[in-house]
Design a protein around this motif. Structure first.
Motif, short mmCIF file in Angstrom:
data_model
loop_
_atom_site.label_atom_id
_atom_site.label_comp_id
_atom_site.label_asym_id
_atom_site.label_seq_id
_atom_site.Cartn_x
_atom_site.Cartn_y
_atom_site.Cartn_z
N PRO A 61 100.61 -34.92 -21.90
CA PRO A 61 100.28 -33.50 -21.79
C PRO A 61 101.48 -32.57 -21.93
O PRO A 61 101.32 -31.37 -22.10
CB PRO A 61 99.67 -33.39 -20.39
CG PRO A 61 100.27 -34.51 -19.63
CD PRO A 61 100.46 -35.61 -20.62
N TYR A 62 102.71 -33.10 -21.88
CA TYR A 62 103.90 -32.27 -21.94
C TYR A 62 104.43 -32.09 -23.35
O TYR A 62 104.99 -31.07 -23.69
CB TYR A 62 104.99 -32.84 -21.03
CG TYR A 62 104.53 -32.84 -19.61
CD1 TYR A 62 104.53 -31.66 -18.87
CD2 TYR A 62 104.03 -33.98 -19.02
CE1 TYR A 62 104.04 -31.64 -17.57
CE2 TYR A 62 103.55 -33.97 -17.73
CZ TYR A 62 103.56 -32.79 -17.01
OH TYR A 62 103.07 -32.77 -15.73
N ASN A 63 104.27 -33.11 -24.20
CA ASN A 63 104.76 -32.98 -25.57
C ASN A 63 103.65 -33.10 -26.61
O ASN A 63 103.90 -32.96 -27.80
CB ASN A 63 105.90 -33.97 -25.85
CG ASN A 63 105.46 -35.41 -25.71
OD1 ASN A 63 104.29 -35.74 -25.82
ND2 ASN A 63 106.43 -36.29 -25.48
N GLY A 64 102.43 -33.41 -26.18
CA GLY A 64 101.29 -33.48 -27.10
C GLY A 64 101.22 -34.74 -27.95
O GLY A 64 100.33 -34.89 -28.77
N ARG A 65 102.15 -35.67 -27.76
CA ARG A 65 102.16 -36.89 -28.58
C ARG A 65 101.08 -37.86 -28.10
O ARG A 65 100.87 -38.04 -26.90
CB ARG A 65 103.51 -37.59 -28.49
CG ARG A 65 104.60 -36.85 -29.18
CD ARG A 65 105.85 -37.72 -29.24
NE ARG A 65 107.01 -36.84 -29.16
CZ ARG A 65 108.17 -37.19 -28.66
NH1 ARG A 65 108.35 -38.39 -28.19
NH2 ARG A 65 109.16 -36.33 -28.63
#
Length: 99
Positions: A61-65
């Motif tokens: 959820p922090y970098n979308g990867r």
């Protein structure tokens, strides 16, 4: 209409609060070889690999990867692959003598 909105807000807040309990922040540190590792969030430690951000089917959820690690592939630290595919340990049979 107000009831639908209230239900929607309640569902979103439950989802967000549930996710917040399953993560932890790791402070930045310097490795022995001098490389600095930035601080970051990770999923909280538990007995499964299935809910890690890097596992296939999950998204950080922090970098979308999206996760790419296959949790069922054997590794050097887990030669049996899946955390649910562990060998059974043999139970010791009681001797009847109290020890």
């Amino acid at each position: 209409m107000k009831i639908k909105m209230a239900i929607g807000i309640a569902l979103v807040s439950m989802t967000l609060s549930g996710g917040a309990a399953a993560q932890q922040y790791v402070n930045g540190y310097t490795r022995a070889d001098g490389t600095y590792v930035n601080g970051h969030y990770r999923s909280q430690s538990n007995s499964t690999k299935l809910d890690n951000y890097s596992t296939q089917g999950n998204q950080n959820p922090y970098n979308g990867r999206n996760g790419t690690v296959d949790p069922y592939k054997p590794t050097s630290s887990n030669p049996y692959g899946s955390p649910y595919n562990q060998p059974r340990t043999r139970q010791r049979q009681p001797t009847g003598y109290g020890y």
